[in-house]
Write a protein that holds these residues in place. Structure first.
Motif, PDB file in Angstrom:
ATOM      1  N   ASP A 134       0.700  -0.916   0.333  1.00  0.00           N
ATOM      2  CA  ASP A 134      -0.091  -0.109   0.123  1.00  0.00           C
ATOM      3  C   ASP A 134       1.042   1.278  -0.207  1.00  0.00           C
ATOM      4  N   ARG A 135       2.100   1.023   0.688  1.00  0.00           N
ATOM      5  CA  ARG A 135       3.026   2.952   0.778  1.00  0.00           C
ATOM      6  C   ARG A 135       3.489   2.661  -0.936  1.00  0.00           C
ATOM      7  N   ILE A 136       3.995   1.054  -1.394  1.00  0.00           N
ATOM      8  CA  ILE A 136       4.339   1.762  -2.923  1.00  0.00           C
ATOM      9  C   ILE A 136       3.403   2.367  -3.751  1.00  0.00           C
ATOM     10  N   PHE A 137       2.196   1.441  -3.936  1.00  0.00           N
ATOM     11  CA  PHE A 137       1.369   2.321  -4.543  1.00  0.00           C
ATOM     12  C   PHE A 137       1.310   3.922  -4.330  1.00  0.00           C
ATOM     13  N   CYS A 138       0.920   3.683  -2.461  1.00  0.00           N
ATOM     14  CA  CYS A 138       1.046   5.466  -2.361  1.00  0.00           C
ATOM     15  C   CYS A 138       1.757   6.305  -2.846  1.00  0.00           C
ATOM     16  N   VAL A 139       2.626   6.241  -3.048  1.00  0.00           N
ATOM     17  CA  VAL A 139       3.961   6.749  -3.525  1.00  0.00           C
ATOM     18  C   VAL A 139       4.017   7.284  -4.994  1.00  0.00           C
ATOM     19  N   TRP A 140       3.278   6.142  -5.850  1.00  0.00           N
ATOM     20  CA  TRP A 140       3.205   6.220  -7.183  1.00  0.00           C
ATOM     21  C   TRP A 140       1.844   6.839  -7.150  1.00  0.00           C
TER      22      TRP A 140
END
Length: 267
Positions: A134-140
């Motif tokens: 989820d954190r990777i998605f949010c940064v993308w």
């Protein structure tokens, strides 16, 4: 494990995601190898080609903000179009989701969390916990809309595939900064590391080992000794020791996955 209210992607779906990167290539190669005269394009074919063709403005933005060549950008856009066609059917709650791109276009199209998670698994070999995903998605997700727009797609892949150490350092920091306040605190470190150690049944405090690990890493990264890690702290630490880049968990593809993806997008 999938989150509640998010449908599982079938095995066939995961296979399609894995193959989607090269699907557009197979059609092109088949046409180039054929000895038959090219068929006359119908309006339907033209409409499809037009939809998969990147706009000049978006192309210029991607060329300016990434390290990709024009051909790579065009191929990556075709992959993007194939991925959004695989999005799960929109529910009533999804209908109000929209993203505004940097070229001023508001759209409800984009790569959602389900497809993004499977893409990380299948194409980039990133297997990690839901929180990190989820954190990777949010940064993308530069628009904070819950969808990966074309611009976010190019910027995210630029970090994954062509990012410098400095660019990847900033990316990892933003992933680990769970509440996006500009610091990685001890509590955030604990959340990120709590499942990385094997806990023994006889341990009186199963979290004690994690707390000790947090203290060790904090002493290594906290350059100004204020009890938390700032972006400058992180940049300095990784510059001194690149192995600290993914100190709190994997959020970048490995070299093999990167090389495979790059080879495909050049064709």
């Amino acid at each position: 494990m999938s989150k509640p209210n998010e449908p599982n992607v079938s095995t066939r779906g995961r296979t399609l995601i894995l193959k989607s990167i090269s699907l557009f290539l197979s059609g092109r190669n088949a046409r180039s190898n054929s000895q038959q005269p090219k068929p006359v394009k119908t309006k339907k074919m033209n409409d499809k080609d037009s939809k998969n063709k990147i706009s000049p403005k978006l192309l210029e933005i991607a060329k300016k903000e990434t390290h990709f060549t024009r051909l790579e950008i065009e191929n990556l856009y075709k992959v993007y179009r194939r991925l959004i066609s695989m999005n799960r059917p929109k529910t009533h709650q999804d209908k109000n989701v929209a993203a505004t791109s940097s070229i001023g276009k508001t759209t409800s199209e984009g790569i959602d969390r389900v497809i993004f998670r499977e893409l990380l698994h299948s194409s980039f070999d990133i297997v990690t916990e839901d929180m990190m995903m989820d954190r990777i998605f949010c940064v993308w997700d530069k628009t904070n809309s819950g969808l990966i727009t074309p611009e976010s797609w190019f910027l995210g892949l630029n970090i994954f595939l062509r990012g410098t150490l400095a660019e990847q350092t900033d990316f990892c920091f933003f992933v680990y900064d769970l509440n996006a306040d500009g610091f990685i605190t001890k509590d955030e470190m604990f959340q990120l590391l709590k499942n990385c150690l094997i806990k023994q049944p006889q341990d009186e405090d199963p979290d004690e080992g994690v707390k000790d690990l947090v203290e060790i890493i904090l002493r290594k990264l906290d350059k100004d000794k204020d009890g938390k890690v700032s972006l400058d702290d992180y940049r300095t630490s990784v510059k001194e020791e690149p192995l600290l880049l993914e100190a709190f968990g994997r959020c970048l593809p490995n070299e093999r996955a990167t090389d495979t993806f790059i080879t495909t997008m050049k064709m």
